[in-house]
Design a protein around this motif. Structure first.
Motif, PDB file in Angstrom:
ATOM      1  N   HIS A 160       0.927  -1.021   0.154  1.00  0.00           N
ATOM      2  CA  HIS A 160      -0.112  -0.117  -0.166  1.00  0.00           C
ATOM      3  C   HIS A 160       0.751   1.414  -0.024  1.00  0.00           C
ATOM      4  O   HIS A 160       0.431   2.510  -0.680  1.00  0.00           O
ATOM      5  CB  HIS A 160      -0.875  -0.225   1.250  1.00  0.00           C
ATOM      6  CG  HIS A 160      -1.993   0.957   1.138  1.00  0.00           C
ATOM      7  ND1 HIS A 160      -2.355   2.124   2.178  1.00  0.00           N
ATOM      8  CD2 HIS A 160      -3.140   1.055   0.178  1.00  0.00           C
ATOM      9  CE1 HIS A 160      -2.837   3.012   1.620  1.00  0.00           C
ATOM     10  NE2 HIS A 160      -3.898   2.966   0.523  1.00  0.00           N
ATOM     11  N   ILE A 165       0.925   4.176  -2.959  1.00  0.00           N
ATOM     12  CA  ILE A 165       0.767   5.374  -2.503  1.00  0.00           C
ATOM     13  C   ILE A 165       2.487   6.466  -2.897  1.00  0.00           C
ATOM     14  O   ILE A 165       1.607   7.446  -3.409  1.00  0.00           O
ATOM     15  CB  ILE A 165       0.353   6.272  -1.128  1.00  0.00           C
ATOM     16  CG1 ILE A 165      -0.966   5.290  -0.601  1.00  0.00           C
ATOM     17  CG2 ILE A 165       0.683   7.161  -0.737  1.00  0.00           C
ATOM     18  CD1 ILE A 165      -1.062   5.169   0.422  1.00  0.00           C
ATOM     19  N   GLU A 193       2.251   7.273  -6.687  1.00  0.00           N
ATOM     20  CA  GLU A 193       0.705   7.454  -7.215  1.00  0.00           C
ATOM     21  C   GLU A 193       0.394   6.145  -9.197  1.00  0.00           C
ATOM     22  O   GLU A 193       0.464   6.963  -9.623  1.00  0.00           O
ATOM     23  CB  GLU A 193       1.367   9.129  -7.825  1.00  0.00           C
ATOM     24  CG  GLU A 193       1.395  10.159  -7.523  1.00  0.00           C
ATOM     25  CD  GLU A 193       1.580  10.513  -7.730  1.00  0.00           C
ATOM     26  OE1 GLU A 193       2.032  11.568  -9.220  1.00  0.00           O
ATOM     27  OE2 GLU A 193       1.995  11.652  -6.634  1.00  0.00           O
ATOM     28  N   HIS A 251      -5.840   0.181  -5.988  1.00  0.00           N
ATOM     29  CA  HIS A 251      -5.401  -0.280  -5.035  1.00  0.00           C
ATOM     30  C   HIS A 251      -5.840  -1.239  -4.531  1.00  0.00           C
ATOM     31  O   HIS A 251      -5.253  -2.240  -3.777  1.00  0.00           O
ATOM     32  CB  HIS A 251      -5.295   0.631  -3.935  1.00  0.00           C
ATOM     33  CG  HIS A 251      -4.663   1.791  -4.044  1.00  0.00           C
ATOM     34  ND1 HIS A 251      -3.581   2.445  -3.861  1.00  0.00           N
ATOM     35  CD2 HIS A 251      -3.971   2.318  -5.612  1.00  0.00           C
ATOM     36  CE1 HIS A 251      -3.078   3.512  -4.748  1.00  0.00           C
ATOM     37  NE2 HIS A 251      -3.174   3.215  -5.625  1.00  0.00           N
TER      38      HIS A 251
END
Length: 151
Positions: free
Chosen positions: A30, A34, A37, A42
């Motif tokens: 995760h 992030i 990007e 997700h």
């Protein structure tokens, strides 16, 4: 840590043979999604990571060993789970409705663009890929540095 290393498009982490490793692997992935990007879904990616990590723990990691999660994100997001155990990985037909196990690879097959198994010595690598590039690396060179996370 310098910026190119933190935003590398290749990351890997090693996890011990324990239940707590599955949520740790999910958190690791995760964070990369992030940071990068990443345009992949997700939720789908994290569900597949959970399934592959759980399968590694149950079927592929002998006592005293662990498993490795490796991520790359170039044209596609690729997740690899490396274990050191034997055994074959096979997608079985749908289990009985009341069965408690047997749906993991069916979910991976339904959510990922592709998946498969590769040999390694010892063990195997189970991988899946998702459409979705990392915007952080679009036109930014090869991003070839490697980030390692050891738990």
């Amino acid at each position: 840590m310098n910026e190119p290393t933190q935003l590398s498009c290749c990351r890997e982490a090693f996890y011990r043979r324990e239940r707590a490793s599955v949520p740790l692997a999910r958190q690791f992935v995760h964070r990369a999604l992030i940071d990068w990007e990443c345009e992949a879904d997700h939720d789908d990616v994290l569900l597949c990571v959970s399934e592959l990590a759980t399968n590694a723990l149950i079927h592929g990691v002998p006592p005293g060993r662990g498993f490795r999660v490796r991520l790359t994100c170039d044209e596609v997001l690729r997740i690899e789970v490396h274990d050191s155990g034997g055994g074959q990985v096979e997608e079985h037909p749908a289990p009985a409705p009341c069965a408690e196990y047997g749906r993991g690879l069916l979910l991976v097959g339904a959510l990922a663009a592709s998946w498969g198994v590769g040999e390694r010595d010892p063990g195997k690598t189970v991988w899946c890929e998702f459409a979705g590039t990392a915007r952080k690396f679009a036109g930014a060179g090869d991003g070839s540095s490697l980030v390692r996370d050891r738990r």
